[in-house]
Every structure is written in structure tokens, then in C-alpha cells.
Design an enzyme around this catalytic site. Structure first.
Site: not given
Length: 217
Positions: A34, A60-63
Site C-alpha cells: 500500500r 485512498i479507501s480505508q483498508p
């Protein structure tokens, strides 16, 4: 990061119906680098379980959301998946670890170029990115076994429903910008009928439509 995501799965199991990450999704999250898909100034925070800014007003989206969206579509190695909203390329990279081919659409040219270059450096060869209007999908590559939309639309685009294979699944956040939205899981049965399930409340950046050029300019 993976341990934090597992804890969130346990906390939200009553809403999502998923008590834990699937082993394949867990392995993909552990493998994707990431930190190579975020701006340099955000790399120290790359493995924290929260969204990060990537420029152009996007994130960037939350994992956890990446993992959950991926698990909800139940990816198989032979699947061809459409992602709407390339962003940093992180969701596409996770999918690329799990499926045969990922097609990803990004409306912002600068983000598409950055993501394409970053993914090429990590040597993902089963991801294809184009600049375009996510509301229209990618009809030339349809139908898709699954679709993941990574930005919130006011309603589910008809074009995306049409491009989903019978038996396919789509995950999409729906709701107004700046408000709490609902992450939906949509399943298309073998007769072409749709079933919709609300999964959990979320907050995503809006899915931007492509603005047509002004005549004469």
C-alpha cells in the site's frame, strides 16, 4: 493493519453478515504494498486502517472497506471485474491478486496516470485502466463477473447494472455527497433480476460524471 481489519469485521458482523475476512482476501491485503500506492507524504501512514488523501480532492479507501467490498463480491480466480474509480490503484491491486482481470475506470486523468505508473512498477499485468465516465461503465469489456464502485453515486447507474453478468455481484455506495451513504450489495440472478441489500453506512467521495465539452471551445 490486517489485525485491525479483522477486529472491524467482528464488530460489524451483525450488519455485513461476514464474521471474518476470507483467507484469500487476507492474503491479498498482506501482499499488496500500500505504501507504493499513496503520495510520498502519506507513506508513513500507509498501513493505518483509515482513508488517506491522494490529491484532486480524492482519497485512498480505508483498508477495511477495500477488504469488505472485495469479500462481498466473492472473487474467484477466473473472474473479470470492473472497478469504477481507480483512485490510487489500491483496490485494483487487491483485486488483481484474486481474479483473472481487472478493468478500472478513473475520470481524473492525473490520477489515472499516477495509478497506472505505480501499478506498472509493482508489475501488475492483469489491470487495465482507462480515463472515462464511471457512470457509463466499460461496455466494450462487459459483461463482468463483479463490479466494485469506489465513490458514492446518488443512485445505481443503469449502465453498470446492464454490464453485470447473470449471477454477478456489485458493491456500490449510494447517497448524497457530504452525507452518510449506504454501501449496497446488488446481486443479479440468472434470469436478470436484481436483489439489493444494504450492508452498512459509509462515507465516500462523490462519483463524478464526465462533463461534456462546451460547443465551440
Amino acid at each position: 493493519m490486517v489485525a485491525e481489519i479483522e477486529a472491524m469485521y467482528a464488530e460489524t458482523r451483525g450488519l455485513t453478515g461476514l464474521p471474518a475476512m476470507s483467507p484469500r482476501v487476507r492474503a491479498a491485503l498482506g501482499k499488496v504494498e500500500r505504501h507504493r500506492l499513496v503520495p510520498p507524504e502519506q507513506r508513513a501512514l500507509a498501513y493505518r486502517n483509515h482513508p488517506l488523501p491522494i490529491g484532486q480532492g480524492q482519497t485512498i479507501s480505508q483498508p477495511y472497506i477495500v477488504a469488505l467490498s472485495t469479500d462481498l463480491i466473492a472473487p474467484e480466480p477466473q473472474h473479470v471485474v470492473l472497478e469504477v474509480g481507480t483512485g490510487s490503484g489500491y483496490q485494483a491491486a487487491v483485486l488483481a491478486e484474486l481474479v483473472q482481470k481487472v478493468y478500472s475506470i478513473e475520470i481524473l486523468d492525473s490520477l489515472a496516470v499516477t495509478a497506472k505508473n505505480a501499478l506498472a512498477k509493482i508489475q501488475y499485468q492483469n489491470i487495465e485502466i482507462k480515463v472515462g465516465d464511471g457512470y457509463q461503465g466499460w461496455p466494450e469489456k462487459a459483461p463482468f463477473d463483479a463490479i466494485i464502485v469506489t465513490a458514492a453515486a446518488p443512485r445505481v447507474p443503469d449502465a453498470l447494472l446492464a454490464q453485470l453478468k447473470p449471477g454477478g455481484k456489485m458493491v456500490i455506495p449510494v447517497g448524497a455527497s457530504g452525507e452518510t451513504q449506504e454501501l449496497l450489495l446488488i446481486t443479479k440472478d440468472m434470469n436478470g433480476n436484481f436483489r439489493q441489500k444494504g450492508v452498512l453506512p459509509v462515507r465516500f467521495v462523490p462519483l463524478l460524471p464526465q462533463v461534456p465539452p462546451v460547443p465551440g471551445k
